[in-house]
Every structure is written in C-alpha cells, then in structure tokens.
Design a protein around this motif. Structure first.
Motif, PDB file in Angstrom:
ATOM      1  N   ILE A 147     -21.457   7.405   8.896  1.00 55.15           N
ATOM      2  CA  ILE A 147     -20.356   8.527   8.690  1.00 55.15           C
ATOM      3  C   ILE A 147     -19.622   8.009   7.370  1.00 55.15           C
ATOM      4  O   ILE A 147     -18.984   7.036   7.006  1.00 55.15           O
ATOM      5  CB  ILE A 147     -19.327   8.211   9.714  1.00 55.15           C
ATOM      6  CG1 ILE A 147     -20.164   8.649  11.174  1.00 55.15           C
ATOM      7  CG2 ILE A 147     -18.277   9.228   9.505  1.00 55.15           C
ATOM      8  CD1 ILE A 147     -19.423   8.561  12.277  1.00 55.15           C
ATOM      9  N   ALA A 159     -15.798  13.671  13.176  1.00 55.56           N
ATOM     10  CA  ALA A 159     -17.138  12.986  12.704  1.00 55.56           C
ATOM     11  C   ALA A 159     -17.233  11.562  13.687  1.00 55.56           C
ATOM     12  O   ALA A 159     -18.531  11.442  13.824  1.00 55.56           O
ATOM     13  CB  ALA A 159     -16.733  12.339  11.262  1.00 55.56           C
ATOM     14  N   CYS A 160     -16.331  11.022  14.329  1.00 57.53           N
ATOM     15  CA  CYS A 160     -16.466  10.085  15.208  1.00 57.53           C
ATOM     16  C   CYS A 160     -17.117  10.772  16.568  1.00 57.53           C
ATOM     17  O   CYS A 160     -18.199   9.926  17.263  1.00 57.53           O
ATOM     18  CB  CYS A 160     -15.030   9.476  15.586  1.00 57.53           C
ATOM     19  SG  CYS A 160     -14.213   8.899  14.277  1.00 57.53           S
ATOM     20  N   LYS A 162     -18.970  13.375  16.907  1.00 52.91           N
ATOM     21  CA  LYS A 162     -20.371  13.390  16.452  1.00 52.91           C
ATOM     22  C   LYS A 162     -21.279  12.212  16.619  1.00 52.91           C
ATOM     23  O   LYS A 162     -22.492  12.321  17.214  1.00 52.91           O
ATOM     24  CB  LYS A 162     -20.402  14.150  15.046  1.00 52.91           C
ATOM     25  CG  LYS A 162     -21.821  14.612  14.665  1.00 52.91           C
ATOM     26  CD  LYS A 162     -21.924  15.076  13.325  1.00 52.91           C
ATOM     27  CE  LYS A 162     -23.286  15.390  12.860  1.00 52.91           C
ATOM     28  NZ  LYS A 162     -23.265  16.142  11.378  1.00 52.91           N
TER      29      LYS A 162
END
Length: 389
Positions: A147, A159-160, A162
């Motif tokens: 990331i 994003a975390c 995901k």
C-alpha cells in the motif's frame, strides 16, 4: 536508531495498538516477579537484543512454570546472541521481556517503511507471517500486498480494509487491522520513524488481531525533536567504534577492508570508497568528519579508525571549503602526534589555502604521503598496503 522489543511495544501501547501483556526484567528474580504479576498459565521469555532471529539462537523460550521462567531468564541474561541481522557482532543480553503466552490461530506480516523507489511511505502486508518476508517475496510474491501512501493525502482507511480483505480476514478483523495500520502511520509521522515491523501480527483464540512482536527504527537526524526517544538508545547493542563516533557527531560505519578513509562530506566519502575499490583496494570504513574538521575531531577520528585491527593504511581526503586547508593540515599533524599512528597515511587536500596546507604537511617531518588528486591518493593508499604485506 534501533529499539528493543519492549521499548517498541511501550510506544505501541501509547498509540493504542493491541499487544500482549508483558514486563521487562533485568534479573532472574525480576523475571519471576513479572511472570507472577501477569497471572497466566504460560509465559514467553524473550531476550532483548537489536536483531531478529532470536528464537533460533536460543533467545525465545516458552515457559510453563515459574521455575522455567527463572531458568530461562538465568540462561539468557549475560549471554551473547549473533544472528544474520547482527552484522557479525555478538550482542549482549542485558534484559528479558516476560509476556503472556498467546494462542495463535494465524500469523500475519505487517510493516511500514520509507519506500525510496516510490518516494513515499509504504505498507507491506502478507498473510504469510512469522517467517522471513524476503522468502515469501521470492517464493510467493502474489501473497505480498503493498500500500503506497500519497505524501500529500496520507493514509485512507479504505486502503487498509482492502489489504485486510485481500489477506482473507473477516469484517471484525479488518476493522481491527485498519485501526492498527492507521495508528502505525500516525506514530511513524509523529516520531520521525524509518521502520515499523510487526512479525507476526497474530489472530488469537478470541479472533482478535494483536501485535505479538514489534520492531521500530527511528531517523537519527530527528533525535533533536524527540529527546524521549534518544534516551532509549542502548549503545551496548552497537559496534563500539560506531557508538563512539555517534557520541562525537561523526558518521562512521565499519566495513571489512583494510584501507581506512577519513573524508569530509558523505558524497565525497562514497566517491573515495568507490575509487579505492576501482584501484583494487578494500575500504575499511565510511567516515565523514563533517565540515568542521578541527584538530580535536580529526584526532578522535584517527582513534576510531585505529581501533580496527584490520587497518593497514589510511587515506585522508579533505576538501577545504568552509574550513581552510592549512587549518586542516594543522589538525592532521596534531592528531598524528597525539594518537601515534603507525600505519602509512596518504593525504589529499583540495580547496581554500591548499598550497599552504600542503607546505605544512611537507615541513612537518612526519611520514605523511602527499597526493595530488583522488586518483593519485587511492593508488598510493593501495600501494602502501602492498608495501606493508
């Protein structure tokens, strides 16, 4: 600067990152008292050194009784541990961490680092935790999730999430992972860190995500902003010469060669080592004495260099910009007389008052080999090693 695991976990706790309960101990008796205070059935005794791979070196033990806690602490305290991460040093164990044993259902790898290739911070995560991440990247690269964090926008929770779902975590665990990652990012920014690594980040028997281990490195250049972190430095875990150099604000890194380098400026130091290699020699160190190359700093630098028994010649490469070459020459002479250098010294000076500096060295009566340029200096330093053999 590196931190011990217990120090890293203390910082984790300050940022509400879940960790197992634990206490540090410096004697076997303190270890038993720490174990008793945790009020659990099994404990893990972990040697505190600045290196991974402690388990294979006997530095991590599972204790089922208080007697075993005491015995393991007794065995570890005072021992020295050498692993693939210690750079050839055997690091002393002065403390042990006593933690409650965890029931592990899954191990995850998670780290946050400075991604120099992408010029940003990046998280690296993998469902294959508890092992060397380099091996996972080599054998199963598809299991590595990266990331990249935008330098302006920062880290977003999506994003975390995901990454969490990509590793097969359920909704509850993804929320917990997101909290941990957001807090790690905030800690990284607040404390000017260079690395946070959790290996493993576990899912315990309660299906919760917990940081079982913790590794943190900080940026030494930001120590002035974080005196509370600078106070955590443990010089017993560092090469003695490098620790002494740090004490005097000298940038020194020991290498495996036999031609010592004393240079002012990191870029010039790198170029000097490159030219030595080009001429068939091997640098013994990287040493940047900085712009203020005073007699005192040069003397300390010589002492640090000569603490390495492998040194057979010394190449001094100084560019006199802010500091004049004649003053540098005086410093070199004073340092040689004070330290009593017994190996050949090649000196290349360039810059302000260079002719005056060369004259001072020529008239000193000391066995200093003058060089006209860096190419000439490297040739003479390599030749001096051959003459010593």
């Amino acid at each position: 600067m590196n931190f011990h695991e217990y120090q890293a976990k203390d910082l984790f706790a300050q940022y509400n990152i879940p960790i197992p309960r634990g206490q540090v101990a410096r004697t076997p008796e303190e270890a038993v008292a720490a174990a008793e205070s945790l009020e659990c059935d099994m404990w893990v005794v972990k040697a505190q050194v600045h290196a991974g791979g402690r388990g294979k070196a006997g530095g991590v033990k599972l204790a089922k009784t208080l007697a075993e806690v005491k015995q393991y602490a007794t065995d570890m305290l005072g021992m020295k541990i050498q692993t693939y991460q210690t750079g050839g040093l055997a690091l002393p164990v002065n403390e042990v961490l006593i933690t409650e044993a965890a029931d592990i259902e899954q191990e995850i790898y998670l780290s946050l680092l400075v991604d120099r290739a992408s010029k940003c911070l990046s998280f690296v995560a993998s469902a294959e935790g508890g092992v060397e991440i380099e091996e996972v990247a080599r054998t199963n690269p598809e299991k590595i999730h990266t990331i990249k964090i935008d330098n302006t926008e920062g880290l977003f929770p999506y994003a975390c999430r995901k990454a969490g779902f990509a590793m097969g975590l359920n909704g509850k665990q993804v929320r917990q992972l997101t909290h941990i990652m957001m807090q790690m990012y905030q800690m990284f920014i607040d404390l000017d860190l260079s690395l946070i690594e959790v290996n493993p980040l576990i899912i315990d028997d309660q299906k919760n995500v917990v940081a079982l281990d913790a590794k943190i490195n900080s940026d030494d250049n930001a120590d002035f902003r974080h005196p509370q972190l600078a106070d955590l430095r443990d010089i017993t875990q560092e090469d003695p010469a490098e620790a002494k150099a740090h004490e005097h604000d000298l940038n020194y890194i020991k290498l495996e060669g036999n031609i010592a380098c004393m240079v002012n400026g990191a870029g010039l130091a790198m170029a000097t080592m490159d030219v030595i290699k080009l001429k068939g020699g091997d640098p013994a160190n990287f040493l940047d004495v900085g712009g203020g190359a005073t007699a005192e700093r040069v003397a300390i630098a010589f002492k640090i260099i000569l603490s390495d028994p492998n040194v057979e010649s010394i190449l001094v490469n100084i560019f006199g910009g802010i500091v004049r070459c004649d003053l540098i020459a005086d410093g070199i002479i004073s340092a040689i007389k004070e330290v009593g250098v017994k190996v050949p010294i090649v000196v290349r000076l360039e810059g302000t008052n260079v002719e005056a500096g060369k004259k001072i060295l020529d008239e000193s009566g000391l066995a200093v080999i003058a060089a006209d340029n860096l190419d000439d200096a490297a040739n003479k330093a390599v030749a001096a090693v051959g003459a010593q053999s």
